[in-house]
Scaffold this active site. Sequence first.
Site, PDB file in Angstrom:
ATOM      1  N   ASP A  23     -20.598 -13.516 -19.509  1.00 30.01           N
ATOM      2  CA  ASP A  23     -21.014 -13.457 -18.104  1.00 30.01           C
ATOM      3  C   ASP A  23     -22.503 -13.749 -17.926  1.00 30.01           C
ATOM      4  OD1 ASP A  23     -18.414 -12.688 -17.845  1.00 30.01           O
ATOM      5  OD2 ASP A  23     -18.856 -10.562 -17.516  1.00 30.01           O
ATOM      6  N   CYS A  50       5.541  -6.015   1.517  1.00 27.63           N
ATOM      7  CA  CYS A  50       5.882  -4.614   1.376  1.00 27.63           C
ATOM      8  C   CYS A  50       5.304  -3.789   2.530  1.00 27.63           C
ATOM      9  CB  CYS A  50       5.434  -4.125   0.005  1.00 27.63           C
ATOM     10  SG  CYS A  50       6.318  -2.668  -0.491  1.00 27.63           S
ATOM     11  N   TYR A  51       4.292  -2.947   2.302  1.00 32.80           N
ATOM     12  CA  TYR A  51       3.705  -2.234   3.443  1.00 32.80           C
ATOM     13  C   TYR A  51       3.209  -3.241   4.487  1.00 32.80           C
ATOM     14  CZ  TYR A  51       0.811   0.794   6.309  1.00 32.80           C
ATOM     15  OH  TYR A  51       0.266   1.455   7.364  1.00 32.80           O
ATOM     16  N   LYS A  80     -12.860 -13.180 -14.217  1.00 31.87           N
ATOM     17  CA  LYS A  80     -13.301 -13.477 -15.584  1.00 31.87           C
ATOM     18  C   LYS A  80     -12.831 -14.856 -16.071  1.00 31.87           C
ATOM     19  CE  LYS A  80     -15.149 -11.866 -19.456  1.00 31.87           C
ATOM     20  NZ  LYS A  80     -16.428 -11.151 -19.553  1.00 31.87           N
ATOM     21  N   GLU A 110       3.702 -11.176  -6.215  1.00 38.48           N
ATOM     22  CA  GLU A 110       2.559 -11.398  -7.102  1.00 38.48           C
ATOM     23  C   GLU A 110       2.765 -10.875  -8.515  1.00 38.48           C
ATOM     24  OE1 GLU A 110       2.643  -9.781  -4.336  1.00 38.48           O
ATOM     25  OE2 GLU A 110       1.908  -7.742  -4.550  1.00 38.48           O
ATOM     26  N   GLY A 152       0.842  -1.190   0.000  1.00 35.01           N
ATOM     27  CA  GLY A 152       0.000   0.000   0.000  1.00 35.01           C
ATOM     28  C   GLY A 152       0.874   1.235   0.000  1.00 35.01           C
ATOM     29  N   HIS A 157       7.364  -7.658  -4.011  1.00 39.70           N
ATOM     30  CA  HIS A 157       6.030  -8.086  -4.440  1.00 39.70           C
ATOM     31  C   HIS A 157       6.110  -9.425  -5.177  1.00 39.70           C
ATOM     32  CE1 HIS A 157       3.594  -4.469  -3.557  1.00 39.70           C
ATOM     33  NE2 HIS A 157       4.756  -3.854  -3.638  1.00 39.70           N
TER      34      HIS A 157
END
Length: 553
Positions: free
Chosen positions: A267, A119-120, A409, A212, A92, A210
């Site tokens: 969808d 991180c944060y 999705k 991710e 963040g 990070h």
Amino acid sequence: GGPERPVGGSAPRRAQPPPLPSCDSSRRALGEAMTQPHHDRLLIIDFGSQVTQLIARRLRELRVYCEIHPYNKVDDAFLAAFAPKAVILSGGPASVYWEGAPMPPAGVFTLGVPVLGICYGQQVMMHCLGGHVEGGHGTAEFGKAFVTPAGGALPLLDGWFEAGTEQVWMSHGDHVSRLAPGFAVYGTSPNAPFAITADPARRFFAVQFHPEVHHTPKGAKLYENFVRLAGFTGDWTMGAYREDAIAKIRAQVGDGHVICGLSGGVDSSVAAVLIHEAIGDQLTCVFVDHGLLRLNEAEQVVAMFRDTYNIPLIHADESALFLGALEGVSDPEVKRKTIGKLFIDVFQKYASGIEGAQFLAQGTLYPDVIESVSFSGGPSVTIKSHHNVGGLPEKMGLKLVEPLRELFKDEVRALGRELGLPASFIGRHPFPGPGLAIRCPGEITTEKLEILRRADAVYIDQIRKHGLYDEIWQAFAAILPMRTVGVMGDGRTYDYALALRAVTSVDGMTADYYPFTHDFLGETATRIINEVKGVNRVFYDCTSKPPGTIELE
Ligand code: XMP
């Protein structure tokens, strides 16, 4: 902090003197009541990083069910109701020194489950558990870094450091300067002595980078290790989801009746088939044909749902109404608003004719549901008014059925495959609610729409024939509001010009134009001009987004 932090930022980094924010949860709102946990659940507490959604995606790829909740909505009562098997604290843009800096509830650290801070999330963990964090001066780090092992083995790092060092992606201004009691260092980088830290006894892990993002190539492995050591079994499968979702729909609807607006998109189609599987003919679909669909699209949608799936379907052919209302309209926002308003009126007209309807089904997806954490506070600018049926359920007194609201999705597509929808249908490019109206800049006429439909069909046929359809996020033709001079045979022509568009994208938020070969473009232009009367010139749009948008209006 997250990647959005400005280098040496002008943000109010350190209050004077720094007020120590408490780690308790008393000021936090109670989380909404949780449904019964049906899978092992992981909780991601969001501190506002722009890449928090990527954490969820990495976990879902590992068949781990997770939810993202903003830090200020998570308190101890919420934690108890959610009963996570592990918790991740996201990155963040804040600093733990900010006044009222975002903090997790203290309960996170007494649940007895593994916690991973990123991180944060790392900084906040150290801060809450008795370590120390310092401001960036000279140590801010953005981009690629290389981490080398330190200390002993750590289950989180199984399969890491095989090559000696690992590339990671850093993005932080502040850094940890003293570890909390119980923690030790397991990886360092030249600018981050505490790149990987852990208290293995309590199963608390905290990294400064990070994992991710794809610039951390072995990041997925780190998440895999984390969920394994937390005891997740990978029970989040589409087969399991389908059964759960069906049970939930039955429980919610009882013997009531559901209306579903069908657009022909993935969808709403997956939602309709799933609901039909749950409650059969207690579902009626309404397909509003606004006359702005592609070649043969309305027939295909009707054939598939009414004939193949036997789903009760009302085909509301209101093209005359919509095209009439759009006559003489050339302003893009007026077009969108005209279509949006009429759509709701028409939908309501048909829906109110369905006796006993109490529920409205919507294909809402998880990214629409995730509450975002915003630190900017400023109003966001409307680029385009999107087309949806917002406001309708309240107006008609209908309750919502949203069986896809936990899915991304790609998971909706997987569920569609699980339900047996044809692959060609599931892989279809997105198509906007206002349809061809926004691919026809300037005034819309039936002549232009006819030309556009036929040209678009040839273009898509070309893309499919060359095996490129699945590489492209979205491809379409647009008809430009001008005629140009050409020569065909011995004669002069004065016909419409078309723009072809094709983009690659992950989520439609940003996009690159697709690099077709010149041969492909030449062949396609020739085919369109030969096969579609009324076109004598074809352009290819090489604008990315930003600065362009995907659609022309
Ligand atoms: P833009 O043109 O804003 O489009 O770059 C991004 C993505 O959104 C689709 N789009 C819409 N989808 N209703 C929709 O359901 C709309 O009003 C709408 N406008 C744009 C567009 O096709 C692209 O995939």
